[in-house]
Design an enzyme around this catalytic site. Sequence first.
Site, PDB file in Angstrom:
ATOM      1  N   ASP A 195       9.458   2.838  -0.905  1.00  0.00           N
ATOM      2  CA  ASP A 195       8.477   3.523  -0.069  1.00  0.00           C
ATOM      3  C   ASP A 195       8.807   3.203   1.382  1.00  0.00           C
ATOM      4  O   ASP A 195       8.480   2.136   1.898  1.00  0.00           O
ATOM      5  CB  ASP A 195       7.067   3.056  -0.447  1.00  0.00           C
ATOM      6  CG  ASP A 195       6.010   3.742   0.408  1.00  0.00           C
ATOM      7  OD1 ASP A 195       6.382   4.491   1.333  1.00  0.00           O
ATOM      8  OD2 ASP A 195       4.811   3.529   0.140  1.00  0.00           O
TER       9      ASP A 195
ATOM     10  N   LYS B 188       5.206   9.540   8.309  1.00  0.00           N
ATOM     11  CA  LYS B 188       5.046   9.018   9.677  1.00  0.00           C
ATOM     12  C   LYS B 188       6.099   9.570  10.652  1.00  0.00           C
ATOM     13  O   LYS B 188       5.953  10.683  11.131  1.00  0.00           O
ATOM     14  CB  LYS B 188       4.999   7.494   9.652  1.00  0.00           C
ATOM     15  CG  LYS B 188       3.802   6.973   8.804  1.00  0.00           C
ATOM     16  CD  LYS B 188       3.533   5.527   9.004  1.00  0.00           C
ATOM     17  CE  LYS B 188       2.534   4.954   8.029  1.00  0.00           C
ATOM     18  NZ  LYS B 188       1.145   5.094   8.417  1.00  0.00           N
TER      19      LYS B 188
ATOM     20  N   TYR C  18       0.863  -1.184   0.000  1.00  0.00           N
ATOM     21  CA  TYR C  18       0.000   0.000   0.000  1.00  0.00           C
ATOM     22  C   TYR C  18       0.895   1.226   0.000  1.00  0.00           C
ATOM     23  O   TYR C  18       1.841   1.314   0.789  1.00  0.00           O
ATOM     24  CB  TYR C  18      -0.880  -0.014   1.258  1.00  0.00           C
ATOM     25  CG  TYR C  18      -1.753   1.205   1.418  1.00  0.00           C
ATOM     26  CD1 TYR C  18      -2.883   1.388   0.632  1.00  0.00           C
ATOM     27  CD2 TYR C  18      -1.443   2.183   2.369  1.00  0.00           C
ATOM     28  CE1 TYR C  18      -3.697   2.505   0.799  1.00  0.00           C
ATOM     29  CE2 TYR C  18      -2.247   3.296   2.541  1.00  0.00           C
ATOM     30  CZ  TYR C  18      -3.373   3.454   1.748  1.00  0.00           C
ATOM     31  OH  TYR C  18      -4.170   4.556   1.912  1.00  0.00           O
TER      32      TYR C  18
HETATM   33  N1  HOZ Z   1      -3.144   3.505   6.094  1.00  0.00           N
HETATM   34  C1  HOZ Z   1      -2.931   3.341   7.484  1.00  0.00           C
HETATM   35  C2  HOZ Z   1      -2.530   1.971   7.823  1.00  0.00           C
HETATM   36  N2  HOZ Z   1      -1.570   1.352   7.019  1.00  0.00           N
HETATM   37  C3  HOZ Z   1      -4.158   3.681   8.274  1.00  0.00           C
HETATM   38  C4  HOZ Z   1      -4.208   5.098   8.570  1.00  0.00           C
HETATM   39  C5  HOZ Z   1      -5.238   5.525   9.617  1.00  0.00           C
HETATM   40  O1  HOZ Z   1      -6.301   4.958   9.724  1.00  0.00           O
HETATM   41  O2  HOZ Z   1      -4.942   6.472  10.284  1.00  0.00           O
END
Ligand code: HOZ
Length: 424
Positions: free
Chosen positions: A236, A264, A141
């Site tokens: 990534d 992050k 992802y």
């Molecule tokens: N895309 C995030 C987990 N891989 C989730 C982000 C969220 O819900 O804050």
Amino acid sequence: MKNEILFERAQKVIPGGVNSPVRAFRAVGGTPRFFERALGPHLWDADGKRYIDYVGSWGPMIVGHTHPAVVAAVQAAAARALSYGAPTAEETQLAERLCELVPSLERVRLVSSGTEATMTAIRLARGFTGRKLIVKFEGCYHGHADALLVKAGSGALTFGNPSSAGVPEETAAHTVVLNYNDTPQVREVFSRQGKDIAGVIVEPVAGNMNLVLPAAGFLEALREECTRHGAVLILDEVMTGFRVALGGAQARYKIKPDVTTLGKVIGGGLPLGALGGRRDIMEKLAPLGPVYQAGTLSGNPIAVAAGLATLQLMVQPRLLDRIEATTKALVEGLASEANKRGVTFSSQSIGSMFGLYFREAPPKSFAEVMQCDRERFNKFFHAMLERGVYLAPSAYEAGFVSAAHGDAEIEATLAAAREAFGRL
Ligand code: HOZ
């Protein structure tokens, strides 16, 4: 009770009651917790219940929640200005720090999220090579830009829409999706379509289909094929950056990408992303080059202050080693508790990221991830939640440990797990 009331109210004005899908608990069932405060390794929900947190805001909170040094930096920055939409010295300082820590970065552009970073990296790869095809891997992802929401992981996978509605077929047609860790398949696709491939984007350690480590030779093969065919290799590291090693997964696996995406941890809990890499590629970005990218809040002074303060804490000697040892103690302890109770379970960690699997051994591919027992995970999740341990509400997410987690938290987590495994 308050969580239920808040969720009901939220659903009346926010689709699904949440601002990011996995948070809705739909995969595991039940009511999402609404949080009111956090400190170190702990979270408190609206009912005042305390949890040991293994989500860490999905990765950023590596030094623990509301670390006093980060909070002080944010307060000082906020007292000076909330946003200028103009350059500051601190943005350069953060870019310098990133280049120092991750040597493949020769130039860095700050953005406001991981999605923006990967979306820009893709555009940059296309603009630099003049080609259209992007290679990605099933279950990885990279945020929610159109070109990357094809057979994606995280929430897209959790909710059964790995290829999102609303992405035009014409866009998806330019994304080639391969199997993570399938080196022969990568070689084969490059031998057929190498001259059309603009770039390859990959999570060097996959953290959005649970946690899957790269097989020996996989990342090396990506590097070789990209170099041979003039494609851009994008690592990534939004999740792995500063979690797998201080220099990112690229330092640990000794792979030099052309472009890296970050997010992050570099924002310390505030919205901040970045992309960086080879100077000749990065200088294709506007205003130097023809590839356009911009953002009113890019390099926001408060986010930059949080990021700088977090990275300053991260470079303390042996800090990462300590978090890595805590993470290892956690996953080994969990496996041993499961084992004692005859539960089919495995676990692994790298740096401060971990994976828990209801199957015999850690998965090495997307197909193996799919073999994990989701029902058992969901039961385990709720049993842990009841006992004050907050895991990601999906079987397809990696977990995160922080520097604030210590022996007491690990012991308490294992005590909860002992009971939880016993109830499966
Ligand atoms: N895309 C995030 C987990 N891989 C989730 C982000 C969220 O819900 O804050």
